[in-house]
Design a protein around this motif. Structure first.
Motif, short mmCIF file in Angstrom:
data_model
loop_
_atom_site.label_atom_id
_atom_site.label_comp_id
_atom_site.label_asym_id
_atom_site.label_seq_id
_atom_site.Cartn_x
_atom_site.Cartn_y
_atom_site.Cartn_z
N PRO A 140 1.24 0.98 -12.63
CA PRO A 140 1.47 0.72 -10.99
C PRO A 140 1.75 -0.87 -11.07
CG PRO A 140 -0.37 2.33 -11.88
CD PRO A 140 0.11 1.68 -13.00
N MET A 141 1.28 -1.60 -11.90
CA MET A 141 1.38 -3.08 -11.67
C MET A 141 2.75 -3.42 -11.92
SD MET A 141 -1.92 -4.31 -13.84
CE MET A 141 -3.77 -3.92 -13.54
N ALA A 142 3.37 -2.89 -13.08
CA ALA A 142 4.66 -3.30 -13.34
C ALA A 142 5.78 -2.74 -12.19
CB ALA A 142 5.17 -2.73 -14.53
N LYS A 143 5.39 -1.69 -11.57
CA LYS A 143 6.22 -0.93 -10.61
C LYS A 143 5.96 -1.88 -9.28
CE LYS A 143 7.69 3.02 -8.42
NZ LYS A 143 7.81 4.67 -8.40
N PHE A 144 4.84 -2.28 -8.94
CA PHE A 144 4.67 -3.14 -7.72
C PHE A 144 5.36 -4.45 -8.04
CE2 PHE A 144 2.44 -6.58 -5.50
CZ PHE A 144 2.43 -6.01 -4.31
#
Length: 271
Positions: A140-144
């Motif tokens: 989720p961090m990478a996607k954000f």
């Protein structure tokens, strides 16, 4: 467990609405379940919550933000990111005053170790940092970060809540997340192998040094765990345009393809 089950149900609902375009019902369902909010920084000394529950919530939030661009989802998501990073094995003491967590090798790194999944049922044993948990957390961090890096309209928005990222704009937060993800990938880099005699096939294995407390030391990770890291690499490539992520992603894809076979009826590979 009940909350985790609810998160997963709503997560799959979000997946459905993102494909159908009928957003209002699922948005209302998500919000009325209170999943658009979060009470604050966790104070539990146990890292287990970061294996599945917290990542599932963060993934649901990043999907909601991706589809709606409503800032309230980003605000809750960034607060979750900050708390999760604060609770990383090697950062717990500097950020929260908690004891640093050391894995079974007495190494404290950029991961979230737990003894819950050790080979024995005795959860008092030394902790192990599972790659799949690191992937669940950092996806989720990478996607954000990829969403922000690819949308100039939101880069200068300011996160106005509390925690690690208080008062920072989204592009600054995205850049820090990218750095933190790189640190976690580097922590697991010694678990990466390329197929002997090949430069196009690669995969991750479980650790096999210093007698790890797991059931299958040294074994190649199963496809779902390889894929969990693969999707982190997808988003890191989107966020950075760095070709090393694309190269590694293709190596994992080739590994999965080489160990499956094409089903012409389905038009996809099966195993």
């Amino acid at each position: 467990m009940k909350k985790l089950f609810t998160i997963f149900i709503v997560f799959f609902a979000i997946k459905s609405y993102s494909q159908s375009g009928s957003q209002s019902y699922f948005k209302r369902l998500f919000d009325t379940r209170g999943l658009d909010q979060w009470d604050g920084n966790s104070t539990s000394p146990d890292q287990l919550e970061f294996a599945w529950a917290v990542p599932a919530h963060m993934e649901a939030l990043v999907l909601m933000y991706e589809k709606t661009l409503e800032q309230k989802y980003a605000e809750t998501l960034i607060k979750c990111f900050g708390n999760t990073i604060d609770r990383r094995d090697d950062l717990r003491n500097p950020t929260l005053g908690y004891p640093i967590v050391y894995d079974y090798r007495h190494i404290s790194g950029a991961a979230w170790s737990t003894n819950h999944y050790n080979a024995t049922t005795d959860t008092t044993g030394l902790p192990y940092s599972h790659l799949v948990h690191s992937a669940n957390i950092t996806y989720p961090m990478a996607k954000f970060a990829a969403i922000v890096k690819n949308n100039t309209a939101i880069q200068n928005l300011t996160y106005n809540s509390t925690g690690r990222y208080a008062g920072q704009n989204y592009i600054t937060i995205a850049n820090d997340l990218i750095q933190k993800i790189k640190e976690t990938l580097a922590y697991h880099a010694d678990q990466w192998y390329t197929e002997p005699g090949s430069t196009t096939i690669g995969y991750y294995k479980e650790r096999n040094d210093n007698n790890p407390p797991i059931a299958f030391p040294g074994e190649i990770l199963p496809f779902n765990m390889q894929s969990s890291v693969g999707r982190v690499l997808v988003q890191m490539y989107r966020a950075t345009n760095e070709n090393n992520y694309l190269t590694q992603l293709n190596q994992i894809a080739n590994f999965i393809k080489s160990n499956t076979k094409l089903n012409p009826t389905l038009g996809s590979n099966v195993w």
